[in-house]
Scaffold this active site. Structure first.
Site, PDB file in Angstrom:
ATOM      1  N   THR A   6       1.025  -1.257  -0.078  1.00  0.00           N
ATOM      2  CA  THR A   6      -0.232  -0.215  -0.182  1.00  0.00           C
ATOM      3  C   THR A   6       0.621   0.692  -0.132  1.00  0.00           C
ATOM      4  O   THR A   6       0.546   2.761  -0.099  1.00  0.00           O
ATOM      5  CB  THR A   6      -1.234  -0.428   1.340  1.00  0.00           C
ATOM      6  OG1 THR A   6      -0.077  -0.104   2.454  1.00  0.00           O
ATOM      7  CG2 THR A   6      -2.171  -1.239   1.445  1.00  0.00           C
ATOM      8  N   CYS A  34      17.537   4.420  -4.512  1.00  0.00           N
ATOM      9  CA  CYS A  34      17.753   5.391  -5.354  1.00  0.00           C
ATOM     10  C   CYS A  34      17.809   5.960  -6.530  1.00  0.00           C
ATOM     11  O   CYS A  34      18.471   5.550  -7.301  1.00  0.00           O
ATOM     12  CB  CYS A  34      15.907   5.991  -5.385  1.00  0.00           C
ATOM     13  SG  CYS A  34      16.344   6.616  -4.068  1.00  0.00           S
ATOM     14  N   ARG A  69      17.219  17.058  -1.070  1.00  0.00           N
ATOM     15  CA  ARG A  69      15.943  17.265  -0.971  1.00  0.00           C
ATOM     16  C   ARG A  69      15.594  18.381  -1.594  1.00  0.00           C
ATOM     17  O   ARG A  69      15.999  19.069  -1.569  1.00  0.00           O
ATOM     18  CB  ARG A  69      15.401  16.504   0.650  1.00  0.00           C
ATOM     19  CG  ARG A  69      14.311  16.610   0.405  1.00  0.00           C
ATOM     20  CD  ARG A  69      13.629  15.455  -0.432  1.00  0.00           C
ATOM     21  NE  ARG A  69      13.813  13.872   0.580  1.00  0.00           N
ATOM     22  CZ  ARG A  69      13.814  12.885   0.704  1.00  0.00           C
ATOM     23  NH1 ARG A  69      14.135  12.345  -1.078  1.00  0.00           N
ATOM     24  NH2 ARG A  69      14.369  11.796   1.390  1.00  0.00           N
ATOM     25  N   HIS A  93      14.033  11.888  -9.587  1.00  0.00           N
ATOM     26  CA  HIS A  93      15.337  12.038  -8.573  1.00  0.00           C
ATOM     27  C   HIS A  93      15.689  12.868 -10.316  1.00  0.00           C
ATOM     28  O   HIS A  93      16.001  12.584 -11.016  1.00  0.00           O
ATOM     29  CB  HIS A  93      16.937  11.449  -7.487  1.00  0.00           C
ATOM     30  CG  HIS A  93      16.035  10.656  -7.160  1.00  0.00           C
ATOM     31  ND1 HIS A  93      14.443  11.595  -5.735  1.00  0.00           N
ATOM     32  CD2 HIS A  93      16.053   9.958  -5.424  1.00  0.00           C
ATOM     33  CE1 HIS A  93      14.138  10.946  -5.132  1.00  0.00           C
ATOM     34  NE2 HIS A  93      14.827  10.260  -5.482  1.00  0.00           N
TER      35      HIS A  93
HETATM   36  P1  A2P Z   1       0.966   0.744   5.489  1.00  0.00           P
HETATM   37  O1  A2P Z   1      -0.224   1.273   3.893  1.00  0.00           O
HETATM   38  O2  A2P Z   1      -0.450  -0.353   6.289  1.00  0.00           O
HETATM   39  O3  A2P Z   1       0.671   1.797   6.775  1.00  0.00           O
HETATM   40  P2  A2P Z   1       5.292   4.324   2.639  1.00  0.00           P
HETATM   41  O4  A2P Z   1       6.959   4.429   2.482  1.00  0.00           O
HETATM   42  O5  A2P Z   1       4.844   4.907   1.169  1.00  0.00           O
HETATM   43  O6  A2P Z   1       5.089   4.735   3.544  1.00  0.00           O
HETATM   44  O7  A2P Z   1       5.497   2.907   2.824  1.00  0.00           O
HETATM   45  C1  A2P Z   1       5.619   1.819   3.481  1.00  0.00           C
HETATM   46  C2  A2P Z   1       4.294   0.745   3.337  1.00  0.00           C
HETATM   47  O8  A2P Z   1       5.067  -0.356   4.420  1.00  0.00           O
HETATM   48  C3  A2P Z   1       3.598   0.960   3.282  1.00  0.00           C
HETATM   49  O9  A2P Z   1       2.754  -0.742   2.689  1.00  0.00           O
HETATM   50  C4  A2P Z   1       3.513   0.378   4.834  1.00  0.00           C
HETATM   51  O10 A2P Z   1       1.646  -0.033   5.259  1.00  0.00           O
HETATM   52  C5  A2P Z   1       4.207  -0.817   4.973  1.00  0.00           C
HETATM   53  N1  A2P Z   1       4.198  -0.872   6.023  1.00  0.00           N
HETATM   54  C6  A2P Z   1       4.633  -0.129   7.208  1.00  0.00           C
HETATM   55  N2  A2P Z   1       5.215  -0.931   8.953  1.00  0.00           N
HETATM   56  C7  A2P Z   1       5.108  -2.412   8.228  1.00  0.00           C
HETATM   57  C8  A2P Z   1       4.781  -3.210   9.200  1.00  0.00           C
HETATM   58  N3  A2P Z   1       5.468  -3.351  10.483  1.00  0.00           N
HETATM   59  N4  A2P Z   1       4.436  -4.451   8.624  1.00  0.00           N
HETATM   60  C9  A2P Z   1       3.929  -4.193   7.477  1.00  0.00           C
HETATM   61  N5  A2P Z   1       4.247  -3.458   6.314  1.00  0.00           N
HETATM   62  C10 A2P Z   1       4.716  -2.405   7.097  1.00  0.00           C
END
Ligand code: A2P
Length: 319
Positions: free
Chosen positions: A10, A127, A221, A228
């Site tokens: 997600t 990246c 940044r 980038h």
């Molecule tokens: P969620 O969407 O449920 O928070 P980004 O870096 O774009 O914020 O995305 C981080 C991704 O890693 C998201 O899909 C997030 O899920 C997932 N995530 C973060 N912490 C955990 C965890 N402890 N276990 C599983 N997935 C995780």
């Protein structure tokens, strides 16, 4: 049969992994999507079918999975590596947790896919490093590399959803990226460099298999949503023939060479898989030295596309 999982499905990179996997030629017989507990039950589509996101836990991992693409941060990658190994699941991790582990290959397929020798865990590089090492590999093959200096202009999507949120909804608590440029990415180390700069330095050496290559970096940044830019100053062992270099870059898979300024911007690089290279010119201040400019979509070639290309390389090697 190929059963594939995306962990962190997600997130910004996870969503792009889903899209890159969908448009790849990888065989996927069954796809599993995982995220944190708060995303449990969310549905996403893959090649016309609906897939429901599961909450990641040791017990929710399906042992029948063959390959898992991870983009859920370093902590999750560290915590789950041994679980993946226990179930014989090949793990491709986008975080920095395992990149410098000597047992873990760090792969950019156009450069060093031969470094993969059947390891159970493969790391996807930083990246900015990915988009820099492909042209550097071409330069090194032709003229030998003596020293590399990077300056980066990195978009906010590199720090995930919170980066985009800070750009879209500026507030004192979320930092000051709007209408600004910030010469810090990730935390400071004791030597005055940031962790992001260390990543670029050490990962470049590991990917190019040259532990003693002098590399330096300043990572910045910028208030750009996605894609980038990296300015590279490179000193070579022998004089660079720029026309020869351009000819080789033109034939290098994954690179688009151009002199058109509008095509050398993050806006132009966005939503495509290529690394766009240009502004190649001699640096008259130093012998055997040139400047070049690269832009790439950091969610694609800088993360998801490269991870899917690693997956494809491994799957092809096993058929
Ligand atoms: P969620 O969407 O449920 O928070 P980004 O870096 O774009 O914020 O995305 C981080 C991704 O890693 C998201 O899909 C997030 O899920 C997932 N995530 C973060 N912490 C955990 C965890 N402890 N276990 C599983 N997935 C995780």
């Amino acid at each position: 049969m190929a059963e594939i999982a995306i962990i962190g499905a997600t997130g910004m990179v996870g969503r792009q992994m889903l899209e890159s996997l969908e448009s790849s030629s990888c065989r996927v017989d069954r796809l599993y999507l995982y995220a944190s507990k708060r995303s449990e039950g969310v549905t996403m589509t893959f090649r016309g079918t609906t897939v429901t996101v599961r909450a990641l836990s040791e017990s929710s991992i399906e042992p029948s999975i063959d390959y898992a693409l991870f983009s859920a941060g370093g902590e999750t990658a560290r915590a789950y590596a041994h679980i993946m190994r226990k179930h014989n699941i090949v793990m491709i991790d986008n975080s920095s947790a395992w990149r410098m582990d000597p047992e873990v290959p760090l792969i950019v397929p156009e450069v060093n896919k031969a470094h993969y020798r059947g390891e159970p865990l493969i790391a996807n590089p930083n990246c900015s490093t990915i988009q820099a090492v492909v042209p550097l590999y071409v330069i090194g093959r032709l003229f030998g590399l003596k020293r590399v200096a990077y300056t980066t202009y990195q978009s906010v999507s590199g720090s995930g959803r919170k980066g985009i949120d800070a750009l879209d909804n500026p507030s004192p608590e979320k930092g000051h990226i709007s209408d600004n440029v910030i010469p810090q990415i990730d935390v400071f180390e004791t030597d005055g460099y940031t962790k992001e700069e260390h990543k670029m330095i050490h990962e470049t050496r590991k990917i190019l298999l040259d532990e003693s290559l002098p590399v330096t970096a300043t990572c910045v940044r910028v208030p750009v949503s996605n894609a980038h830019a990296v300015a590279i100053n490179v000193t070579t062992k022998t004089p660079v023939d720029i026309e020869v270099l351009k000819r080789h870059l033109n034939h290098q898979p994954g690179i688009i060479l151009t002199d058109t300024i509008e095509d050398l911007t993050p806006k132009a690089a966005r939503d495509q898989d290529a690394i766009i290279v240009g502004r190649i010119r001699p640096d008259e201040s130093l012998e055997n030295t040139i400047h070049l400019w690269t832009v790439a979509d950091n969610l694609r070639k800088g993360a998801a596309t490269n991870a899917v290309q690693i997956l494809k390389t491994i799957m092809e090697g096993q058929t």
